[in-house]
Write a protein that holds these residues in place. Structure first.
Motif, PDB file in Angstrom:
ATOM      1  N   UNK A   5      -1.598   8.064  -1.868  1.00 58.82           N
ATOM      2  CA  UNK A   5      -2.616   7.978  -0.818  1.00 58.82           C
ATOM      3  C   UNK A   5      -2.035   8.406   0.532  1.00 58.82           C
ATOM      4  N   UNK A   6      -0.785   8.017   0.771  1.00 57.08           N
ATOM      5  CA  UNK A   6      -0.142   8.413   2.022  1.00 57.08           C
ATOM      6  C   UNK A   6       0.067   9.920   2.076  1.00 57.08           C
ATOM      7  N   UNK A   7       0.492  10.503   0.962  1.00 53.38           N
ATOM      8  CA  UNK A   7       0.659  11.957   0.917  1.00 53.38           C
ATOM      9  C   UNK A   7      -0.678  12.640   1.205  1.00 53.38           C
ATOM     10  N   UNK A   8      -1.750  12.127   0.620  1.00 55.26           N
ATOM     11  CA  UNK A   8      -3.072  12.717   0.847  1.00 55.26           C
ATOM     12  C   UNK A   8      -3.481  12.623   2.316  1.00 55.26           C
ATOM     13  N   UNK A   9      -3.267  11.462   2.935  1.00 54.96           N
ATOM     14  CA  UNK A   9      -3.617  11.308   4.351  1.00 54.96           C
ATOM     15  C   UNK A   9      -2.768  12.227   5.234  1.00 54.96           C
ATOM     16  N   UNK A  10      -1.473  12.279   4.973  1.00 52.84           N
ATOM     17  CA  UNK A  10      -0.589  13.125   5.782  1.00 52.84           C
ATOM     18  C   UNK A  10      -0.951  14.589   5.604  1.00 52.84           C
ATOM     19  N   UNK A  11      -1.186  15.005   4.371  1.00 52.65           N
ATOM     20  CA  UNK A  11      -1.546  16.399   4.115  1.00 52.65           C
ATOM     21  C   UNK A  11      -2.889  16.727   4.768  1.00 52.65           C
ATOM     22  N   UNK A  72       4.592  -7.519  -0.636  1.00 46.20           N
ATOM     23  CA  UNK A  72       5.267  -8.743  -0.186  1.00 46.20           C
ATOM     24  C   UNK A  72       6.655  -8.893  -0.820  1.00 46.20           C
ATOM     25  N   UNK A  73       7.247  -7.801  -1.248  1.00 43.17           N
ATOM     26  CA  UNK A  73       8.520  -7.847  -1.947  1.00 43.17           C
ATOM     27  C   UNK A  73       9.704  -8.274  -1.102  1.00 43.17           C
ATOM     28  N   UNK A  74       9.588  -8.264   0.208  1.00 47.96           N
ATOM     29  CA  UNK A  74      10.683  -8.660   1.088  1.00 47.96           C
ATOM     30  C   UNK A  74      10.397  -9.993   1.770  1.00 47.96           C
ATOM     31  N   UNK A  75       9.406 -10.730   1.258  1.00 44.43           N
ATOM     32  CA  UNK A  75       9.058 -12.032   1.805  1.00 44.43           C
ATOM     33  C   UNK A  75       8.110 -11.987   2.986  1.00 44.43           C
ATOM     34  N   UNK A  76       7.830 -10.790   3.477  1.00 45.59           N
ATOM     35  CA  UNK A  76       6.930 -10.596   4.609  1.00 45.59           C
ATOM     36  C   UNK A  76       5.920  -9.532   4.208  1.00 45.59           C
ATOM     37  N   UNK A  77       4.616  -9.779   4.405  1.00 47.78           N
ATOM     38  CA  UNK A  77       3.649  -8.715   4.091  1.00 47.78           C
ATOM     39  C   UNK A  77       3.927  -7.472   4.940  1.00 47.78           C
ATOM     40  N   UNK A  78       4.280  -6.388   4.282  1.00 52.45           N
ATOM     41  CA  UNK A  78       4.672  -5.155   4.968  1.00 52.45           C
ATOM     42  C   UNK A  78       4.414  -3.991   4.033  1.00 52.45           C
ATOM     43  N   UNK A  79       3.844  -2.908   4.560  1.00 48.26           N
ATOM     44  CA  UNK A  79       3.567  -1.739   3.731  1.00 48.26           C
ATOM     45  C   UNK A  79       4.450  -0.573   4.174  1.00 48.26           C
ATOM     46  N   UNK A  80       5.470  -0.220   3.381  1.00 49.07           N
ATOM     47  CA  UNK A  80       6.329   0.908   3.762  1.00 49.07           C
ATOM     48  C   UNK A  80       5.565   2.223   3.865  1.00 49.07           C
ATOM     49  N   UNK A  81       4.438   2.343   3.188  1.00 49.92           N
ATOM     50  CA  UNK A  81       3.603   3.541   3.264  1.00 49.92           C
ATOM     51  C   UNK A  81       2.309   3.216   4.004  1.00 49.92           C
ATOM     52  N   UNK A  82       2.410   2.544   5.134  1.00 51.21           N
ATOM     53  CA  UNK A  82       1.242   2.077   5.870  1.00 51.21           C
ATOM     54  C   UNK A  82       0.500   3.167   6.625  1.00 51.21           C
ATOM     55  N   UNK A  83      -0.556   2.735   7.298  1.00 53.15           N
ATOM     56  CA  UNK A  83      -1.426   3.687   8.007  1.00 53.15           C
ATOM     57  C   UNK A  83      -0.730   4.338   9.195  1.00 53.15           C
ATOM     58  N   UNK A  84      -0.169   3.534  10.085  1.00 53.30           N
ATOM     59  CA  UNK A  84       0.445   4.098  11.288  1.00 53.30           C
ATOM     60  C   UNK A  84       1.682   4.926  10.940  1.00 53.30           C
ATOM     61  N   UNK A  85       2.429   4.502   9.939  1.00 56.55           N
ATOM     62  CA  UNK A  85       3.625   5.251   9.565  1.00 56.55           C
ATOM     63  C   UNK A  85       3.287   6.549   8.832  1.00 56.55           C
ATOM     64  N   UNK A  86       2.009   6.824   8.673  1.00 51.56           N
ATOM     65  CA  UNK A  86       1.576   8.117   8.149  1.00 51.56           C
ATOM     66  C   UNK A  86       1.750   9.212   9.208  1.00 51.56           C
ATOM     67  N   UNK A  87       1.841   8.819  10.475  1.00 49.96           N
ATOM     68  CA  UNK A  87       2.020   9.818  11.542  1.00 49.96           C
ATOM     69  C   UNK A  87       3.321  10.604  11.387  1.00 49.96           C
ATOM     70  N   UNK A  88       4.488   9.961  11.217  1.00 50.47           N
ATOM     71  CA  UNK A  88       5.685  10.774  11.013  1.00 50.47           C
ATOM     72  C   UNK A  88       5.654  11.546   9.697  1.00 50.47           C
ATOM     73  N   UNK A  89       4.941  11.032   8.699  1.00 48.16           N
ATOM     74  CA  UNK A  89       4.781  11.795   7.457  1.00 48.16           C
ATOM     75  C   UNK A  89       3.976  13.064   7.725  1.00 48.16           C
ATOM     76  N   UNK A  90       3.017  12.978   8.620  1.00 52.96           N
ATOM     77  CA  UNK A  90       2.236  14.157   9.009  1.00 52.96           C
ATOM     78  C   UNK A  90       3.130  15.164   9.730  1.00 52.96           C
ATOM     79  N   UNK A  91       4.069  14.668  10.532  1.00 48.14           N
ATOM     80  CA  UNK A  91       5.016  15.570  11.194  1.00 48.14           C
ATOM     81  C   UNK A  91       5.847  16.313  10.156  1.00 48.14           C
ATOM     82  N   UNK A  92       6.195  15.651   9.064  1.00 44.42           N
ATOM     83  CA  UNK A  92       6.929  16.312   7.991  1.00 44.42           C
ATOM     84  C   UNK A  92       6.091  17.417   7.366  1.00 44.42           C
ATOM     85  N   UNK A  93       4.793  17.161   7.191  1.00 45.73           N
ATOM     86  CA  UNK A  93       3.885  18.186   6.665  1.00 45.73           C
ATOM     87  C   UNK A  93       3.862  19.389   7.608  1.00 45.73           C
ATOM     88  N   UNK A  94       3.786  19.132   8.906  1.00 48.76           N
ATOM     89  CA  UNK A  94       3.754  20.226   9.878  1.00 48.76           C
ATOM     90  C   UNK A  94       5.063  21.006   9.893  1.00 48.76           C
TER      91      UNK A  94
END
Length: 154
Positions: A5-11, A72-94
């Motif tokens: 899903x992150x790849x799709x959003x970034x692309x 929740x694998x690190x004890x804190x709800x956190x998404x390594x492929x989250x919405x805001x972090x899709x921005x640098x993934x978009x930079x990679x696409x560019x």
């Protein structure tokens, strides 16, 4: 959110930017995305903007996706492929678009290979410098953009 899903959003976001921005200015759009992401993380991240618990990307994901849908694998709800972090993934696409454009413009010669190698070395250097100012929020220890330090042993 998953990796695909992150790849799709970034692309998708990258494709829209490529259609809207002149080819000569894609590198500026990429820089704006990366510095904008850094600014969002730094200025809206609270007292410890690079911590797993306090970073702004997690705040956005909690608000939009909700705690029940985050990893929740690190004890804190956190998404390594989250919405805001899709921005640098978009930079990679560019960056990929710009390299593809370079290859189509200069051809498949050894000169092109040398130029791409030079660009790669410069970006690794920029990433090492950038990593000194933009610490990791990723539980794996990797900075969100360009950090090669953990993997290369530098």
């Amino acid at each position: 959110m998953g990796v695909l899903q992150r790849i799709a959003l970034a692309w998708g976001l990258g494709a829209v930017l490529v259609m809207l921005v002149k080819k000569n200015y894609i590198w500026i759009a990429t820089a704006v995305i990366l510095f904008g992401y850094w600014a969002l993380m730094y200025f809206f991240g609270g007292s410890d903007p690079y911590s797993l618990e306090g970073n702004f990307a997690r705040t956005v994901d909690l608000a939009v996706i909700g705690e029940n849908h985050l990893y929740k694998g690190f004890g804190v709800p956190f998404d390594p492929e989250g919405l805001l972090s899709t921005l640098p993934a978009t930079a990679t696409v560019l960056l990929g678009f710009m390299i593809g454009h370079l290859i189509s413009k200069t051809g498949t010669t050894w000169k092109t290979v040398g130029l791409i190698t030079l660009i790669g070395v410069l970006l690794i250097g920029a990433g090492l410098i950038w990593g000194e100012f933009f610490r990791s929020t990723n539980p794996s220890g990797q900075a969100p953009m360009f950090s090669m330090r953990e993997e290369s042993g530098w």
